[in-house]
Design a protein around this motif. Structure first.
Motif, short mmCIF file in Angstrom:
data_model
loop_
_atom_site.label_atom_id
_atom_site.label_comp_id
_atom_site.label_asym_id
_atom_site.label_seq_id
_atom_site.Cartn_x
_atom_site.Cartn_y
_atom_site.Cartn_z
N LEU A 179 0.76 -1.30 -0.03
CA LEU A 179 0.11 0.10 0.04
C LEU A 179 0.70 1.26 0.15
CD1 LEU A 179 -2.71 -1.04 2.80
CD2 LEU A 179 -2.73 -1.48 0.09
N ASP A 180 0.31 2.51 -0.38
CA ASP A 180 1.08 3.76 -0.61
C ASP A 180 0.43 4.53 0.41
OD1 ASP A 180 -1.34 4.70 -1.45
OD2 ASP A 180 -0.49 4.71 -3.56
N GLY A 181 0.98 5.71 0.65
CA GLY A 181 0.53 6.83 1.71
C GLY A 181 -0.70 7.22 1.85
N ARG A 182 -1.60 6.89 0.70
CA ARG A 182 -3.08 7.18 0.98
C ARG A 182 -3.86 6.59 1.99
NH1 ARG A 182 -4.71 5.63 -5.26
NH2 ARG A 182 -2.35 5.42 -5.16
N PHE A 183 -3.30 5.32 2.20
CA PHE A 183 -3.79 4.28 3.21
C PHE A 183 -3.58 4.65 4.72
CE2 PHE A 183 -4.33 2.41 -0.99
CZ PHE A 183 -5.42 1.80 -0.63
N LEU A 184 -4.54 4.56 5.57
CA LEU A 184 -4.41 5.16 6.84
C LEU A 184 -4.51 3.69 7.87
CD1 LEU A 184 -4.17 7.22 9.14
CD2 LEU A 184 -6.72 7.74 8.72
N ASN A 185 -3.79 3.47 8.68
CA ASN A 185 -4.04 2.35 9.54
C ASN A 185 -4.51 3.08 10.77
OD1 ASN A 185 -1.52 -0.02 11.05
ND2 ASN A 185 -3.81 -0.05 10.72
N CYS A 186 -5.75 3.11 10.83
CA CYS A 186 -6.57 3.84 12.10
C CYS A 186 -7.06 2.63 13.09
CB CYS A 186 -7.80 4.29 11.59
SG CYS A 186 -9.05 3.38 10.54
N TYR A 190 -7.71 -2.63 10.49
CA TYR A 190 -8.10 -1.73 9.25
C TYR A 190 -7.17 -0.68 8.66
CZ TYR A 190 -12.98 -2.99 10.80
OH TYR A 190 -14.15 -3.50 11.14
N MET A 191 -7.19 -0.72 7.37
CA MET A 191 -6.47 0.23 6.41
C MET A 191 -7.35 0.97 5.47
SD MET A 191 -3.14 -0.01 7.25
CE MET A 191 -2.24 0.73 5.95
N VAL A 192 -7.40 2.44 5.82
CA VAL A 192 -8.46 3.08 5.08
C VAL A 192 -8.07 3.87 3.93
CG1 VAL A 192 -10.19 4.80 5.46
CG2 VAL A 192 -10.00 3.00 7.01
N SER A 216 -9.14 3.27 16.60
CA SER A 216 -8.68 2.91 18.14
C SER A 216 -8.29 4.31 18.80
CB SER A 216 -7.66 1.91 18.03
OG SER A 216 -6.40 2.34 17.60
N LYS A 217 -8.49 3.88 20.10
CA LYS A 217 -8.18 5.26 21.00
C LYS A 217 -6.71 5.48 20.86
CE LYS A 217 -8.30 6.72 25.81
NZ LYS A 217 -8.75 6.33 27.24
N ALA A 218 -5.92 4.52 20.78
CA ALA A 218 -4.16 4.76 20.77
C ALA A 218 -4.06 5.43 19.56
CB ALA A 218 -3.82 3.36 20.98
N ARG A 219 -4.85 5.22 18.49
CA ARG A 219 -4.32 5.80 17.17
C ARG A 219 -5.32 7.12 16.74
NH1 ARG A 219 -2.40 0.58 13.63
NH2 ARG A 219 -2.23 -0.67 15.57
N ALA A 220 -6.08 7.36 17.35
CA ALA A 220 -7.12 8.52 17.21
C ALA A 220 -6.39 9.74 16.68
CB ALA A 220 -8.38 8.82 18.23
N GLU A 225 -4.39 13.65 12.28
CA GLU A 225 -3.33 14.40 11.72
C GLU A 225 -2.98 14.11 10.55
OE1 GLU A 225 -0.15 14.01 15.05
OE2 GLU A 225 -1.30 15.60 16.16
N ARG A 226 -2.75 12.81 10.33
CA ARG A 226 -2.56 12.16 9.08
C ARG A 226 -3.73 12.20 8.16
NH1 ARG A 226 -1.11 6.80 7.22
NH2 ARG A 226 -0.90 8.13 5.33
N PHE A 227 -4.79 12.61 8.48
CA PHE A 227 -5.87 12.79 7.33
C PHE A 227 -5.84 14.33 7.04
CE2 PHE A 227 -10.32 13.94 6.61
CZ PHE A 227 -10.48 13.60 5.49
N PHE A 228 -5.65 15.03 7.98
CA PHE A 228 -5.50 16.54 7.54
C PHE A 228 -4.41 16.97 6.81
CE2 PHE A 228 -8.29 16.83 11.71
CZ PHE A 228 -9.44 16.90 10.90
N GLU A 229 -3.55 16.29 6.90
CA GLU A 229 -2.06 16.36 6.27
C GLU A 229 -2.47 15.96 4.91
OE1 GLU A 229 1.10 14.39 8.32
OE2 GLU A 229 1.28 15.78 9.71
N TYR A 230 -3.09 14.66 4.72
CA TYR A 230 -3.23 14.25 3.22
C TYR A 230 -4.13 15.17 2.54
CZ TYR A 230 -5.07 11.00 -0.03
OH TYR A 230 -5.55 10.57 -1.28
N MET A 231 -5.01 15.68 3.14
CA MET A 231 -6.12 16.54 2.35
C MET A 231 -5.52 17.95 2.12
SD MET A 231 -8.83 14.63 2.31
CE MET A 231 -9.59 15.77 1.16
N SER A 232 -4.69 18.42 2.88
CA SER A 232 -4.11 19.78 2.78
C SER A 232 -3.12 19.52 1.59
CB SER A 232 -3.33 20.15 4.03
OG SER A 232 -4.07 20.43 4.88
N ALA A 233 -2.40 18.60 1.71
CA ALA A 233 -1.30 18.08 0.37
C ALA A 233 -2.55 18.29 -0.98
CB ALA A 233 -0.60 17.11 0.61
N ARG A 234 -3.58 17.80 -1.01
CA ARG A 234 -4.34 17.54 -2.15
C ARG A 234 -4.96 19.06 -2.78
NH1 ARG A 234 -8.31 12.66 -2.15
NH2 ARG A 234 -8.19 13.02 -4.16
#
Length: 235
Positions: A179-186, A190-192, A216-220, A225-234
């Motif tokens: 998988l590449d950087g668009r996938f989030l291990n939340c 799951y990988m989204v 998960s609580k540990a990854r929330a 942060e990763r999602f907002f970084e991803y969307m900002s880059a787009r």
């Protein structure tokens, strides 16, 4: 590229490891003189792009037998046989060609070694942007852009697209490497694909097609942060 060498001769292991580490594309090399240790490592989730398998082992099974078992466990791992007795095994090698990518004669020649790896690298490049899985007896390539999410289900993985699902025997931990950087291990299960996220809602992610994925609580915090970084880059 991640490589493993399986050989019951310690000197042969070290010599081939040194040769592999001279090749820039090779990032990791693990050596195994005991096949039980090798199988245990795979069971724990280890994945290799290529395995250099000595054919002649001092036991009932040969490297060709091991390669057949390896193909069942890791259908995308390439195998390069290594032997001092090439002619003795030619027929068996090509009748049982489990993901065969080469046959090297001991002592291994650096140039021949590099040619074998170049072939594997070309194949990997051609498959870039796709997830390769073994499904219902066939190898298929799924474009990453079509995947909504991947889910771990009882030691198998479910790949979910908009109109279809694939349940395969590979573990999620193994598929992550494709998988590449668009996938989030939340969540550990799951990988989204962040391209399809519609909303972060508390400890859940709402995807297109109304899929709800737990966070998960540990990854929330990191997931948001990763999602907002991803969307900002787009933007």
């Amino acid at each position: 590229m991640r490589a493993a060498i399986c050989d019951d001769q310690p000197q042969a292991l070290e010599e081939l490891k040194k040769m592999l580490l001279r090749i820039p594309a090779v990032k990791k090399v693990h050596t195994y003189s005991d096949m039980n240790n090798f199988w245990a490592t795979l069971k724990d989730g280890a994945y290799y792009d290529v395995v250099f398998m000595d054919i002649d082992w001092k036991q009932d099974e040969t490297g060709i037998d091991f390669a057949g078992r390896l193909q069942e466990a890791c259908p995308y791992t390439k195998i390069i046989y290594v032997t001092a007795y090439t002619l003795d095994y030619v027929e068996d090698v090509f009748l049982n060609h489990a993901n065969l990518s080469g046959l090297l004669k001991k002592p291994v020649n650096q140039e021949q070694l590099e040619r074998n790896l170049e072939k594997i690298l070309r194949e990997q490049s051609e498959a870039e942007g796709k997830l390769l899985i073994y499904y219902q007896g066939s190898h298929i390539a799924i474009p990453l852009q079509d995947i909504l999410f991947l889910e771990s289900r009882l030691h198998k993985s479910c790949i979910v697209l908009k109109k279809q699902e694939y349940l395969c025997n590979e573990k999620l931990e193994t598929l992550k490497g494709q998988l590449d950087g668009r996938f989030l291990n939340c969540h550990k299960s799951y990988m989204v694909n962040m391209s399809y996220i519609r909303e972060f809602r508390g400890r859940e992610i709402l995807l297109e097609e109304n899929h709800v994925i737990p966070v998960s609580k540990a990854r929330a915090k990191e997931a948001k942060e990763r999602f907002f970084e991803y969307m900002s880059a787009r933007m």
